[in-house]
Design a protein around this motif. Structure first.
Motif, mmCIF file in Angstrom:
data_model
loop_
_atom_site.group_PDB
_atom_site.id
_atom_site.type_symbol
_atom_site.label_atom_id
_atom_site.label_comp_id
_atom_site.label_asym_id
_atom_site.label_seq_id
_atom_site.Cartn_x
_atom_site.Cartn_y
_atom_site.Cartn_z
ATOM 1 N N THR A 1 1.105 -1.037 -0.030
ATOM 2 C CA THR A 1 0.010 0.171 0.124
ATOM 3 C C THR A 1 1.042 1.392 -0.102
ATOM 4 O O THR A 1 1.861 1.362 0.873
ATOM 5 C CB THR A 1 -0.880 0.142 1.287
ATOM 6 O OG1 THR A 1 -1.767 -1.197 1.093
ATOM 7 C CG2 THR A 1 -1.734 1.367 1.276
ATOM 8 N N ASP A 2 0.594 2.125 -1.122
ATOM 9 C CA ASP A 2 1.247 3.211 -0.899
ATOM 10 C C ASP A 2 2.752 3.362 -1.211
ATOM 11 O O ASP A 2 3.569 4.373 -1.031
ATOM 12 C CB ASP A 2 1.239 4.259 0.286
ATOM 13 C CG ASP A 2 1.381 5.721 0.001
ATOM 14 O OD1 ASP A 2 1.069 6.190 -1.035
ATOM 15 O OD2 ASP A 2 1.741 6.634 1.066
ATOM 16 N N ALA A 3 3.223 2.111 -1.905
ATOM 17 C CA ALA A 3 4.641 1.875 -2.097
ATOM 18 C C ALA A 3 4.953 2.433 -3.260
ATOM 19 O O ALA A 3 4.137 2.528 -4.337
ATOM 20 C CB ALA A 3 4.897 0.308 -2.062
ATOM 21 N N THR A 4 6.142 2.971 -3.557
ATOM 22 C CA THR A 4 6.648 3.246 -4.728
ATOM 23 C C THR A 4 7.687 2.319 -5.462
ATOM 24 O O THR A 4 8.643 1.938 -4.901
ATOM 25 C CB THR A 4 7.592 4.561 -4.383
ATOM 26 O OG1 THR A 4 7.079 5.759 -3.733
ATOM 27 C CG2 THR A 4 8.305 5.223 -5.862
ATOM 28 N N LEU A 5 7.182 2.066 -6.726
ATOM 29 C CA LEU A 5 7.705 1.118 -7.425
ATOM 30 C C LEU A 5 8.099 1.394 -8.782
ATOM 31 O O LEU A 5 8.023 0.787 -9.839
ATOM 32 C CB LEU A 5 6.912 -0.351 -7.534
ATOM 33 C CG LEU A 5 6.864 -1.002 -6.347
ATOM 34 C CD1 LEU A 5 5.287 -1.523 -6.208
ATOM 35 C CD2 LEU A 5 7.737 -2.381 -6.070
ATOM 36 N N VAL A 6 8.362 2.788 -8.755
ATOM 37 C CA VAL A 6 8.898 3.256 -10.199
ATOM 38 C C VAL A 6 10.131 2.733 -10.803
ATOM 39 O O VAL A 6 11.147 2.576 -10.030
ATOM 40 C CB VAL A 6 9.008 4.827 -10.026
ATOM 41 C CG1 VAL A 6 9.535 5.543 -11.599
ATOM 42 C CG2 VAL A 6 7.631 5.367 -9.655
ATOM 43 N N ASP A 7 9.936 2.253 -12.069
ATOM 44 C CA ASP A 7 10.927 1.677 -12.955
ATOM 45 C C ASP A 7 11.651 0.445 -12.168
ATOM 46 O O ASP A 7 12.782 -0.190 -12.267
ATOM 47 C CB ASP A 7 12.189 2.642 -12.917
ATOM 48 C CG ASP A 7 11.797 3.889 -14.068
ATOM 49 O OD1 ASP A 7 11.593 3.354 -14.998
ATOM 50 O OD2 ASP A 7 11.727 4.931 -13.593
ATOM 51 N N ALA A 8 10.835 -0.246 -11.257
ATOM 52 C CA ALA A 8 11.303 -1.531 -10.592
ATOM 53 C C ALA A 8 10.979 -2.614 -11.759
ATOM 54 O O ALA A 8 10.444 -2.631 -12.449
ATOM 55 C CB ALA A 8 10.434 -1.849 -9.282
ATOM 56 N N ASP A 9 12.010 -3.720 -11.366
ATOM 57 C CA ASP A 9 11.953 -4.924 -12.362
ATOM 58 C C ASP A 9 11.150 -6.063 -11.531
ATOM 59 O O ASP A 9 11.776 -6.592 -10.423
ATOM 60 C CB ASP A 9 13.281 -5.399 -12.555
ATOM 61 C CG ASP A 9 13.429 -6.498 -13.512
ATOM 62 O OD1 ASP A 9 12.295 -6.831 -13.852
ATOM 63 O OD2 ASP A 9 14.502 -6.978 -14.154
ATOM 64 N N LEU A 10 9.902 -6.293 -11.953
ATOM 65 C CA LEU A 10 9.348 -7.392 -11.122
ATOM 66 C C LEU A 10 8.911 -8.550 -12.292
ATOM 67 O O LEU A 10 8.095 -9.105 -12.131
ATOM 68 C CB LEU A 10 7.816 -6.730 -10.797
ATOM 69 C CG LEU A 10 8.063 -5.799 -9.704
ATOM 70 C CD1 LEU A 10 6.803 -4.657 -9.712
ATOM 71 C CD2 LEU A 10 7.692 -6.409 -8.283
ATOM 72 N N SER A 11 9.709 -8.562 -12.983
ATOM 73 C CA SER A 11 9.738 -9.590 -14.296
ATOM 74 C C SER A 11 9.542 -11.092 -13.455
ATOM 75 O O SER A 11 10.300 -11.350 -12.415
ATOM 76 C CB SER A 11 10.660 -9.531 -15.197
ATOM 77 O OG SER A 11 12.087 -9.814 -14.481
ATOM 78 N N ARG A 12 8.702 -11.805 -13.820
ATOM 79 C CA ARG A 12 8.418 -13.347 -13.231
ATOM 80 C C ARG A 12 8.289 -13.109 -11.680
ATOM 81 O O ARG A 12 8.215 -14.294 -11.130
ATOM 82 C CB ARG A 12 9.652 -14.096 -13.531
ATOM 83 C CG ARG A 12 9.767 -14.413 -15.073
ATOM 84 C CD ARG A 12 11.029 -15.008 -15.382
ATOM 85 N NE ARG A 12 12.163 -14.583 -14.589
ATOM 86 C CZ ARG A 12 13.056 -13.410 -15.151
ATOM 87 N NH1 ARG A 12 12.543 -12.895 -16.468
ATOM 88 N NH2 ARG A 12 14.180 -13.137 -14.683
ATOM 89 N N ALA A 13 7.821 -12.057 -11.031
ATOM 90 C CA ALA A 13 7.747 -11.964 -9.827
ATOM 91 C C ALA A 13 6.273 -12.693 -9.557
ATOM 92 O O ALA A 13 5.229 -12.788 -10.222
ATOM 93 C CB ALA A 13 7.661 -10.936 -9.180
ATOM 94 N N ASN A 14 6.028 -13.086 -8.100
ATOM 95 C CA ASN A 14 4.910 -13.778 -7.804
ATOM 96 C C ASN A 14 4.204 -12.641 -6.912
ATOM 97 O O ASN A 14 4.424 -12.438 -5.852
ATOM 98 C CB ASN A 14 5.060 -14.979 -7.219
ATOM 99 C CG ASN A 14 3.569 -15.664 -6.578
ATOM 100 O OD1 ASN A 14 2.630 -15.247 -6.846
ATOM 101 N ND2 ASN A 14 3.682 -16.554 -5.851
ATOM 102 N N LEU A 15 3.143 -11.906 -7.384
ATOM 103 C CA LEU A 15 2.233 -10.880 -6.722
ATOM 104 C C LEU A 15 0.952 -11.515 -6.169
ATOM 105 O O LEU A 15 0.100 -10.623 -5.974
ATOM 106 C CB LEU A 15 2.159 -9.652 -7.597
ATOM 107 C CG LEU A 15 3.501 -8.789 -7.527
ATOM 108 C CD1 LEU A 15 3.533 -7.841 -8.724
ATOM 109 C CD2 LEU A 15 3.955 -7.979 -6.432
ATOM 110 N N THR A 16 0.620 -12.724 -6.100
ATOM 111 C CA THR A 16 -0.685 -13.345 -5.866
ATOM 112 C C THR A 16 -1.011 -12.605 -4.595
ATOM 113 O O THR A 16 -0.435 -12.731 -3.629
ATOM 114 C CB THR A 16 -0.482 -14.791 -5.883
ATOM 115 O OG1 THR A 16 0.148 -15.176 -7.099
ATOM 116 C CG2 THR A 16 -1.829 -15.466 -5.668
#
Length: 297
Positions: free
Chosen positions: A211-226
C-alpha cells in the motif's frame, strides 16, 4: 630449649633466602586444536565486551557474544564470522564494513545501528530489530530476515538476493536500487516503502502489503504478486513481464504501467468502492458492468 629451636629456625630461613634460585626451564609450547580451544576459553573468561567499547578491527570470529550489551560500540571492520550474537543489544552500534557472514543475530537489537557496507550474507536475523538502521550497500545474500523489523531502515543499493523476508516489516524503508531478486517477501509489510529501481525479478511477494509503495522503474519480471495489496501504489514504468498479479488488490490511485492498464482493468472486479481485485487466469467471473477508473498518468 625453646630459645635454641628459635635460633635454629632463623638460621635455616636465612640460609634458604641466601641460596640463589635455579632458573626454571621454559615449558614446551602446546600445539594443536585443544591448545587453541583452551586459549579461547581463557580469553572469554577474562574479556567481556561492554557498551561503548572500541572493537574496531577486532577478530571475534566464532565468539560467543550472546546477550552482550554492545550499545554504541564501535565494531568497524570487525571480523564476526560465525559469531553468536543472539539476543545482543547493538543499539546505535557502528558495524560498518564488518564481516558477519553466517553470524547468528536472532532477536538482536540493531535499531539505529550503522551496518553500511557490512557483509551479512547467510546470516540469521529472524525477529531482529533493525528500526532506522543504516544498511546501505550492505550484503545480505541468502540472509534470514523473517519477522525482522526494518521500519524506516535505509537499504539503498543493498544486495538482498535470495534473502528470506517473510513476515518482515519494511514499512517506510528506503530500498532504492537494491537487489531483491529471488527474495522471499511473502506476507511482508512494505507500506509506503521506496522501491524505486529495485530488482525484484523472480521474487515472491504473495500476500505482501505494498500500500502506497513506490515501485517506479522496478523490475518485477516473473515475480509472484498473488493476493498482494497494491492500493495507491506507484508502478510507473515497472517491468511486469510474466508477473503473476492474480488476486492483487488495487485502487483508483494505483499507477500501473500505461501499456498494461487496459489488461489489468479488464481482468479486475470492484470489491468495494474504488478498490479492485485482479481475477486469476482461471477465474470464470464475468466482466463487471462498472465504470472504468481513470487511466494512469
Amino acid at each position: 630449649m625453646s630459645g635454641d629451636c628459635s635460633k635454629l629456625l632463623r638460621d635455616a630461613l636465612d640460609q634458604l633466602a641466601s641460596t640463589p634460585r635455579r632458573p626454571r626451564a621454559p615449558l614446551p609450547p602446546r600445539e594443536g586444536l585443544w591448545s587453541r580451544v583452551r586459549a579461547a576459553l581463557a580469553f572469554r573468561a577474562i574479556y567481556s565486551p561492554r557498551a561503548g567499547d572500541n572493537l574496531t578491527l577486532a577478530d571475534l570470529t566464532e565468539a560467543d557474544l550472546s546477550r552482550a550489551d554492545l550499545t554504541r560500540a564501535s565494531l568497524v571492520n570487525a571480523a564476526l564470522t560465525h559469531a553468536n550474537l543472539t539476543g545482543a543489544d547493538l543499539t546505535a552500534a557502528n558495524l560498518s564494513q564488518a564481516d558477519l557472514i553466517c553470524a547468528d543475530l536472532t532477536g538482536v537489537n540493531l535499531s539505529r545501528a550503522d551496518l553500511s557496507r557490512a557483509n551479512l550474507s547467510r546470516a540469521d536475523l529472524p525477529y531482529a530489530n533493525l528500526t532506522h538502521a543504516n544498511l546501505a550497500n550492505c550484503k545480505l545474500v541468502a540472509a534470514d530476515l523473517s519477522h525482522a523489523i526494518l521500519t524506516g531502515a535505509v537499504m539503498s543499493r543493498a544486495n538482498l538476493s535470495r534473502a528470506n523476508l517473510t513476515y518482515a516489516d519494511l514499512s517506510r524503508a528506503n530500498l532504492t536500487y537494491s537487489d531483491l531478486s529471488r527474495a522471499k517477501l511473502s506476507l511482508a509489510n512494505l507500506i509506503a516503502s521506496n522501491l524505486t529501481y529495485v530488482m525484484l525479478a523472480d521474487a515472491d511477494l504473495s500476500r505482501a502489503n505494498l500500500t502506497d509503495a513506490t515501485l517506479v522503474d522496478a523490475d518485477l519480471s516473473r515475480a509472484n504478486l498473488t493476493d498482494a495489496t497494491l492500493v495507491d501504489a506507484d508502478l510507473t514504468r515497472a517491468n511486469l513481464s510474466y508477473t503473476n498479479v492474480g488476486g492483487c488488490r488495487w485502487s483508483l490511485a494505483t499507477e500501473w504501467p500505461a501499456e498494461l492498464y487496459l489488461d489489468v482493468r479488464r481482468r479486475s472486479v470492484e470489491i468495494k468502492p474504488g478498490v479492485f481485485r485482479v481475477r486469476s487466469h482461471d477465474s470464470r467471473d464475468h466482466e463487471p458492468g462498472l465504470p472504468s477508473p481513470a487511466p494512469v498518468r
